[in-house]
Design a protein around this motif. Structure first.
Motif, PDB file in Angstrom:
ATOM      1  N   ASN A  92       1.007  -1.053  -0.044  1.00 53.93           N
ATOM      2  CA  ASN A  92      -0.108   0.120  -0.174  1.00 53.93           C
ATOM      3  C   ASN A  92       0.845   1.209  -0.074  1.00 53.93           C
ATOM      4  OD1 ASN A  92      -1.822  -1.987   2.094  1.00 53.93           O
ATOM      5  ND2 ASN A  92      -2.825  -1.126   0.384  1.00 53.93           N
ATOM      6  N   LYS A 110       3.423   0.836   2.993  1.00 55.80           N
ATOM      7  CA  LYS A 110       3.090  -0.149   3.906  1.00 55.80           C
ATOM      8  C   LYS A 110       3.328  -1.427   3.591  1.00 55.80           C
ATOM      9  CE  LYS A 110      -0.369  -1.462   7.303  1.00 55.80           C
ATOM     10  NZ  LYS A 110      -1.525  -1.198   8.050  1.00 55.80           N
ATOM     11  N   SER A 113       0.543  -5.688   4.639  1.00 51.88           N
ATOM     12  CA  SER A 113      -0.852  -5.905   5.073  1.00 51.88           C
ATOM     13  C   SER A 113      -1.455  -6.111   3.787  1.00 51.88           C
ATOM     14  CB  SER A 113      -1.180  -4.442   5.542  1.00 51.88           C
ATOM     15  OG  SER A 113      -0.937  -3.342   4.542  1.00 51.88           O
ATOM     16  N   SER A 116       0.672 -11.263   3.155  1.00 49.30           N
ATOM     17  CA  SER A 116       1.588 -11.435   4.318  1.00 49.30           C
ATOM     18  C   SER A 116       2.992 -12.052   3.788  1.00 49.30           C
ATOM     19  CB  SER A 116       1.042 -12.313   5.158  1.00 49.30           C
ATOM     20  OG  SER A 116       0.706 -13.484   4.451  1.00 49.30           O
ATOM     21  N   SER A 119       5.863  -8.910   0.044  1.00 54.15           N
ATOM     22  CA  SER A 119       5.412  -7.467   0.042  1.00 54.15           C
ATOM     23  C   SER A 119       6.585  -6.610   0.018  1.00 54.15           C
ATOM     24  CB  SER A 119       4.288  -7.200   1.373  1.00 54.15           C
ATOM     25  OG  SER A 119       4.106  -5.857   1.352  1.00 54.15           O
ATOM     26  N   THR A 149       4.610  -2.436  12.690  1.00 51.48           N
ATOM     27  CA  THR A 149       3.237  -2.875  13.282  1.00 51.48           C
ATOM     28  C   THR A 149       3.101  -4.048  14.059  1.00 51.48           C
ATOM     29  OG1 THR A 149       2.492  -3.635  11.304  1.00 51.48           O
ATOM     30  CG2 THR A 149       1.854  -1.341  11.414  1.00 51.48           C
ATOM     31  N   PHE A 264       6.484  -6.152   8.629  1.00 45.74           N
ATOM     32  CA  PHE A 264       5.252  -5.806   8.895  1.00 45.74           C
ATOM     33  C   PHE A 264       5.433  -4.262   9.315  1.00 45.74           C
ATOM     34  CE2 PHE A 264       4.927 -10.177   8.888  1.00 45.74           C
ATOM     35  CZ  PHE A 264       3.947 -10.539   8.228  1.00 45.74           C
ATOM     36  N   TYR A 266       5.673   0.264   8.353  1.00 41.78           N
ATOM     37  CA  TYR A 266       5.703   1.213   7.242  1.00 41.78           C
ATOM     38  C   TYR A 266       7.251   1.835   6.758  1.00 41.78           C
ATOM     39  CZ  TYR A 266       1.021   1.976   8.580  1.00 41.78           C
ATOM     40  OH  TYR A 266      -0.481   1.782   9.072  1.00 41.78           O
TER      41      TYR A 266
END
Length: 327
Positions: A92, A110, A113, A116, A119, A149, A264, A266
């Motif tokens: 994202n 991000k 998210s 999983s 990314s 996160t 996980f 930003y």
């Protein structure tokens, strides 16, 4: 060689080579002149501080989301310093960055998210490479802003990594599952790690810098301008070749091991340098990110002066420039 290039000045080009036997034409290539990152008040202090230190790669990770909830496949992660653009997958984009007040034009990516695993920004150019055979002294630095996160993920969750996972890395700025870590592998594959002693606060941005300085036996990890991890690495250790695997941001490199090594959170403003940043350079960068003044040297609490003499009272502070002093 094109000198003093300007925005919009380069379009599609190709090269024709000829002799008395004939001619051959190269592929058609294109280049884009990317303007330095700016905010409404001009160049933001933090990216200006980064660019002043001449990184070989600088990815702000501030591209806009495509808005169709597909993970932004194929969108470029622009390198503002060296042209080593990456490609996003399962991320994202356009989310709040390290300091929306001080640098409102900056956003973050991000990871973890939308999907999983896998990314990340990947396929970053081969110019980012510090491999050296034994007998050479590697010097380089890797930095980023990251807000996790989850800090209970798997050991080795990649933030900025180069090389094949599980024994083939050149370097990795990652999490151990509980805290931050920066490690490298020498030319013979030995791992040397600088690890922070405490776990980070979740959903809070940290300025992380990993420094490899083999000539001085130092492997260093800074968080928010402060040294939080140190390891000794023997001089002339060289650096593992990394299996010719490109650098990735947000996860480990693309092989099955990456499924369990996904970060996980930003990430924004990743920079890589082909030298060892000093502690003062690291601290100065951090202070340009939007930090309130901090008194680093207090005035003398009580002093005496003779009549007619000159009394000098000093206070020293740091923080995002410019600082205004008023007595």
């Amino acid at each position: 060689t094109l000198t003093n290039v300007q925005v919009g000045a380069i379009t599609n080009s190709y090269c024709v080579v000829s002799n008395f036997e004939g001619s051959v034409t190269s592929i058609v290539w294109s280049a884009s002149v990317i303007a330095d990152p700016v905010n409404p008040n001009g160049l933001a202090p933090y990216p200006q501080a980064v660019l002043t230190l001449n990184p070989i790669g600088y990815w702000r990770m501030n591209e806009a989301d495509d808005g169709v909830n597909d993970g932004n496949p194929g969108i470029l992660a622009i390198d503002y310093a060296g042209g080593n653009d990456g490609l996003y997958t399962n991320v994202n984009l356009g989310l709040p960055g390290y300091n929306p007040n001080n640098d409102p034009s900056d956003t973050s990516v991000k990871v973890g998210s939308f999907a999983s695993s896998f990314s990340y920004a990947s396929q970053i150019g081969a110019n980012i490479d510090f491999a050296l055979p034994a007998g050479g002294n590697a010097k380089f630095s890797v930095e980023t802003w990251v807000s996790l996160t989850a800090n209970n993920g798997p050991q080795g969750s990649g933030i900025v990594c180069k090389g094949a996972p599980n024994g083939g890395e050149e370097f990795a700025l990652d999490t151990t599952g509980t805290t931050f870590r920066f490690f490298v592998r020498s030319a013979n594959g030995t791992q040397y790690s600088a690890t922070a002693a405490t776990a980070p606060t979740l959903n809070t941005f940290y300025h992380l810098v990993g420094v490899c300085d083999e000539a001085n036996s130092n492997l260093l990890l800074y968080a928010n301008g402060v040294l939080v991890g140190h390891a000794t690495i023997p001089p002339l250790s060289g650096i593992n070749s990394g299996g010719a695997v490109p650098m990735t941001i947000g996860s480990r490199s693309p092989n099955p091991a990456a499924i369990s090594e996904q970060a996980f959170g930003y990430i924004n403003d990743v920079a890589v340098f082909n030298y060892a940043l000093s502690s003062n350079q690291v601290l100065n960068e951090y202070y340009q990110s939007g930090i309130a003044p901090i008194i680093t040297q207090q005035p003398v609490a009580v002093t005496n002066a003779s009549p007619g003499s000159t009394l000098v009272v000093t206070a020293v502070a740091n923080g995002t420039a410019p600082l205004a002093y008023q007595w």
